[in-house]
Scaffold this motif. Structure first.
Motif, PDB file in Angstrom:
ATOM      1  N   ASP A  36      14.098 134.450  61.824  1.00  0.00           N
ATOM      2  CA  ASP A  36      12.766 134.558  61.301  1.00  0.00           C
ATOM      3  C   ASP A  36      12.117 135.566  62.165  1.00  0.00           C
ATOM      4  O   ASP A  36      11.455 136.534  61.943  1.00  0.00           O
ATOM      5  N   PHE A  37      12.566 135.737  63.608  1.00  0.00           N
ATOM      6  CA  PHE A  37      11.901 136.501  64.588  1.00  0.00           C
ATOM      7  C   PHE A  37      12.208 138.288  63.958  1.00  0.00           C
ATOM      8  O   PHE A  37      11.317 139.121  64.429  1.00  0.00           O
ATOM      9  N   LEU A  38      13.247 138.271  63.521  1.00  0.00           N
ATOM     10  CA  LEU A  38      13.745 139.451  63.338  1.00  0.00           C
ATOM     11  C   LEU A  38      12.739 140.328  61.761  1.00  0.00           C
ATOM     12  O   LEU A  38      12.310 141.323  61.961  1.00  0.00           O
ATOM     13  N   GLY A  39      12.380 139.237  61.308  1.00  0.00           N
ATOM     14  CA  GLY A  39      11.602 139.507  60.118  1.00  0.00           C
ATOM     15  C   GLY A  39      10.080 139.832  60.799  1.00  0.00           C
ATOM     16  O   GLY A  39       9.486 140.701  60.057  1.00  0.00           O
ATOM     17  N   TYR A  40       9.738 138.997  61.517  1.00  0.00           N
ATOM     18  CA  TYR A  40       8.304 139.326  62.235  1.00  0.00           C
ATOM     19  C   TYR A  40       8.273 140.655  63.094  1.00  0.00           C
ATOM     20  O   TYR A  40       7.424 141.594  62.989  1.00  0.00           O
ATOM     21  N   LEU A  60      -4.085 142.099  63.148  1.00  0.00           N
ATOM     22  CA  LEU A  60      -2.741 141.505  62.739  1.00  0.00           C
ATOM     23  C   LEU A  60      -1.429 141.801  63.716  1.00  0.00           C
ATOM     24  O   LEU A  60      -0.735 140.984  63.765  1.00  0.00           O
ATOM     25  N   LYS A  61      -1.612 142.767  64.222  1.00  0.00           N
ATOM     26  CA  LYS A  61      -0.427 143.237  65.180  1.00  0.00           C
ATOM     27  C   LYS A  61      -0.324 142.322  66.113  1.00  0.00           C
ATOM     28  O   LYS A  61       0.728 141.928  66.671  1.00  0.00           O
ATOM     29  N   SER A  62      -1.340 141.708  66.797  1.00  0.00           N
ATOM     30  CA  SER A  62      -1.490 140.706  67.924  1.00  0.00           C
ATOM     31  C   SER A  62      -0.836 139.608  67.642  1.00  0.00           C
ATOM     32  O   SER A  62      -0.054 138.896  68.100  1.00  0.00           O
ATOM     33  N   LEU A  63      -1.232 139.116  66.038  1.00  0.00           N
ATOM     34  CA  LEU A  63      -1.037 137.798  65.432  1.00  0.00           C
ATOM     35  C   LEU A  63       0.482 137.879  65.088  1.00  0.00           C
ATOM     36  O   LEU A  63       1.316 136.876  65.234  1.00  0.00           O
ATOM     37  N   CYS A  64       0.893 139.196  64.615  1.00  0.00           N
ATOM     38  CA  CYS A  64       2.310 139.321  64.541  1.00  0.00           C
ATOM     39  C   CYS A  64       3.353 139.174  65.764  1.00  0.00           C
ATOM     40  O   CYS A  64       4.302 138.655  65.487  1.00  0.00           O
ATOM     41  N   LEU A  65       2.681 139.850  66.608  1.00  0.00           N
ATOM     42  CA  LEU A  65       3.404 139.480  67.928  1.00  0.00           C
ATOM     43  C   LEU A  65       3.296 138.145  68.413  1.00  0.00           C
ATOM     44  O   LEU A  65       4.775 137.724  68.985  1.00  0.00           O
ATOM     45  N   PHE A  66       2.552 137.229  68.491  1.00  0.00           N
ATOM     46  CA  PHE A  66       2.545 136.020  68.676  1.00  0.00           C
ATOM     47  C   PHE A  66       3.717 135.317  67.687  1.00  0.00           C
ATOM     48  O   PHE A  66       4.286 134.399  68.058  1.00  0.00           O
ATOM     49  N   LEU A  67       3.573 135.499  66.442  1.00  0.00           N
ATOM     50  CA  LEU A  67       4.540 134.702  65.669  1.00  0.00           C
ATOM     51  C   LEU A  67       6.000 135.372  65.825  1.00  0.00           C
ATOM     52  O   LEU A  67       6.869 134.460  65.885  1.00  0.00           O
ATOM     53  N   LEU A  68       6.240 136.587  66.215  1.00  0.00           N
ATOM     54  CA  LEU A  68       7.437 136.995  66.575  1.00  0.00           C
ATOM     55  C   LEU A  68       7.878 136.406  67.834  1.00  0.00           C
ATOM     56  O   LEU A  68       8.958 135.724  67.909  1.00  0.00           O
ATOM     57  N   ILE A  69       7.157 136.296  68.943  1.00  0.00           N
ATOM     58  CA  ILE A  69       7.606 135.404  70.081  1.00  0.00           C
ATOM     59  C   ILE A  69       7.767 133.942  69.761  1.00  0.00           C
ATOM     60  O   ILE A  69       8.765 133.586  70.382  1.00  0.00           O
ATOM     61  N   TYR A  70       6.765 133.441  69.078  1.00  0.00           N
ATOM     62  CA  TYR A  70       6.813 131.972  68.762  1.00  0.00           C
ATOM     63  C   TYR A  70       8.407 131.745  68.024  1.00  0.00           C
ATOM     64  O   TYR A  70       9.207 130.800  68.497  1.00  0.00           O
ATOM     65  N   ALA A  93       1.690 127.294  62.517  1.00  0.00           N
ATOM     66  CA  ALA A  93       1.785 127.275  60.942  1.00  0.00           C
ATOM     67  C   ALA A  93       0.748 127.910  60.191  1.00  0.00           C
ATOM     68  O   ALA A  93       0.854 128.738  59.449  1.00  0.00           O
ATOM     69  N   VAL A  94      -0.516 127.550  60.984  1.00  0.00           N
ATOM     70  CA  VAL A  94      -1.773 128.092  60.425  1.00  0.00           C
ATOM     71  C   VAL A  94      -1.598 129.662  60.820  1.00  0.00           C
ATOM     72  O   VAL A  94      -2.110 130.302  59.736  1.00  0.00           O
ATOM     73  N   ALA A  95      -1.298 129.934  61.889  1.00  0.00           N
ATOM     74  CA  ALA A  95      -1.106 131.560  62.193  1.00  0.00           C
ATOM     75  C   ALA A  95      -0.525 132.247  61.163  1.00  0.00           C
ATOM     76  O   ALA A  95      -0.458 133.255  60.812  1.00  0.00           O
ATOM     77  N   GLN A  96       0.816 131.737  60.811  1.00  0.00           N
ATOM     78  CA  GLN A  96       1.650 132.353  59.785  1.00  0.00           C
ATOM     79  C   GLN A  96       0.930 132.188  58.511  1.00  0.00           C
ATOM     80  O   GLN A  96       0.890 133.554  57.877  1.00  0.00           O
ATOM     81  N   ILE A  97       0.379 131.400  57.941  1.00  0.00           N
ATOM     82  CA  ILE A  97      -0.288 131.196  56.574  1.00  0.00           C
ATOM     83  C   ILE A  97      -1.469 132.380  56.807  1.00  0.00           C
ATOM     84  O   ILE A  97      -1.686 133.380  55.913  1.00  0.00           O
ATOM     85  N   TYR A  98      -2.238 132.371  57.834  1.00  0.00           N
ATOM     86  CA  TYR A  98      -3.313 133.531  57.898  1.00  0.00           C
ATOM     87  C   TYR A  98      -2.678 135.009  58.029  1.00  0.00           C
ATOM     88  O   TYR A  98      -3.257 135.858  57.358  1.00  0.00           O
ATOM     89  N   PHE A  99      -1.753 135.102  58.817  1.00  0.00           N
ATOM     90  CA  PHE A  99      -1.106 136.296  58.911  1.00  0.00           C
ATOM     91  C   PHE A  99      -0.597 136.780  57.328  1.00  0.00           C
ATOM     92  O   PHE A  99      -1.024 137.897  57.161  1.00  0.00           O
ATOM     93  N   HIS A 100       0.112 136.090  56.815  1.00  0.00           N
ATOM     94  CA  HIS A 100       0.429 136.497  55.537  1.00  0.00           C
ATOM     95  C   HIS A 100      -0.525 136.793  54.544  1.00  0.00           C
ATOM     96  O   HIS A 100      -0.318 137.687  53.707  1.00  0.00           O
ATOM     97  N   PHE A 101      -1.702 135.867  54.629  1.00  0.00           N
ATOM     98  CA  PHE A 101      -2.541 136.151  53.585  1.00  0.00           C
ATOM     99  C   PHE A 101      -3.384 137.514  53.916  1.00  0.00           C
ATOM    100  O   PHE A 101      -3.655 138.535  53.098  1.00  0.00           O
ATOM    101  N   GLN A 102      -3.552 137.867  55.203  1.00  0.00           N
ATOM    102  CA  GLN A 102      -4.227 138.990  55.720  1.00  0.00           C
ATOM    103  C   GLN A 102      -3.266 140.124  55.461  1.00  0.00           C
ATOM    104  O   GLN A 102      -3.900 141.244  54.766  1.00  0.00           O
TER     105      GLN A 102
END
Length: 191
Positions: A36-40, A60-70, A93-102
């Motif tokens: 999944d981190f490659l997807g992010y 969104l870039k900073s949130l995406c970076l968080f999800l990539l690292i996670y 999980a909440v960060a992921q949902i918010y990221f995809h919605f935005q």
């Protein structure tokens, strides 16, 4: 420097392949070939292509970076070794949902501003909403029953998981279609 529509088409391609990596897991002897981190990482690259094209992508870039690292830490199983507990897992999980919605809302806004097919944009927004609602339902179900595994719980989790996969699949196809439309309008070769 890439022309505007070519940048957007490249970003949509990155996003579509990012959803492909989130959707499919190919494993050989327990080793995930499509983590999944490659997807992010592809989502982050898509956000680089989208920079300066309308919606504010910087947050969104900073949130995406968080999800990539996670997801990278989860992939190398460091998360399992840490005493993070359910709170950090649900925060991710909440960060992921918010990221995809935005992210998907921004992509729909870009598609609408680039005169893409209005019917496709409407369907895209519908699938975005379905995807986010299903992901939320799955996270809530897993949160309330964390550590409790009863046989009746298997079916709701499987059904919600399958529905999330279907929504992700349709979003991926819509992103590829939007990319094709932008490339056609910009008279670029269609891959």
């Amino acid at each position: 420097m890439l022309p505007e529509r070519e940048k957007l088409a490249a970003g949509l391609g990155c996003a579509a392949w990012g959803y492909f990596l989130l959707l499919f897991n190919f494993e050989i002897n327990g080793f995930n070939l499509l983590p999944d981190f490659l997807g992010y990482a592809l989502f982050f690259w898509a956000l680089e292509h989208f920079a300066g094209t309308g919606p504010d992508w910087a947050g969104l870039k900073s949130l995406c970076l968080f999800l990539l690292i996670y997801n990278l830490l989860n992939y190398v199983q460091i998360i399992d070794a840490l005493p993070v507990g359910m709170f950090v897992i649900m925060l991710a999980a909440v960060a992921q949902i918010y990221f995809h919605f935005q992210f998907l809302s921004g992509v729909a806004e870009l598609a609408a501003s680039e005169a893409a097919d209005e019917k496709l944009v409407g369907k895209f927004l519908g699938w975005r909403t379905v995807y986010v609602v299903l992901m939320t339902g799955l996270c809530v179900l897993l949160y309330f029953f964390y550590g409790v595994f009863d046989s009746w719980l298997v079916w709701p989790v499987l059904l919600l998981g399958f529905a999330v996969m279907v929504a992700e699949f349709w979003l991926m196809l819509a992103l590829f279609k939007l990319r094709k439309i932008l490339r056609k309008e910009a008279k670029l070769p269609i891959e």
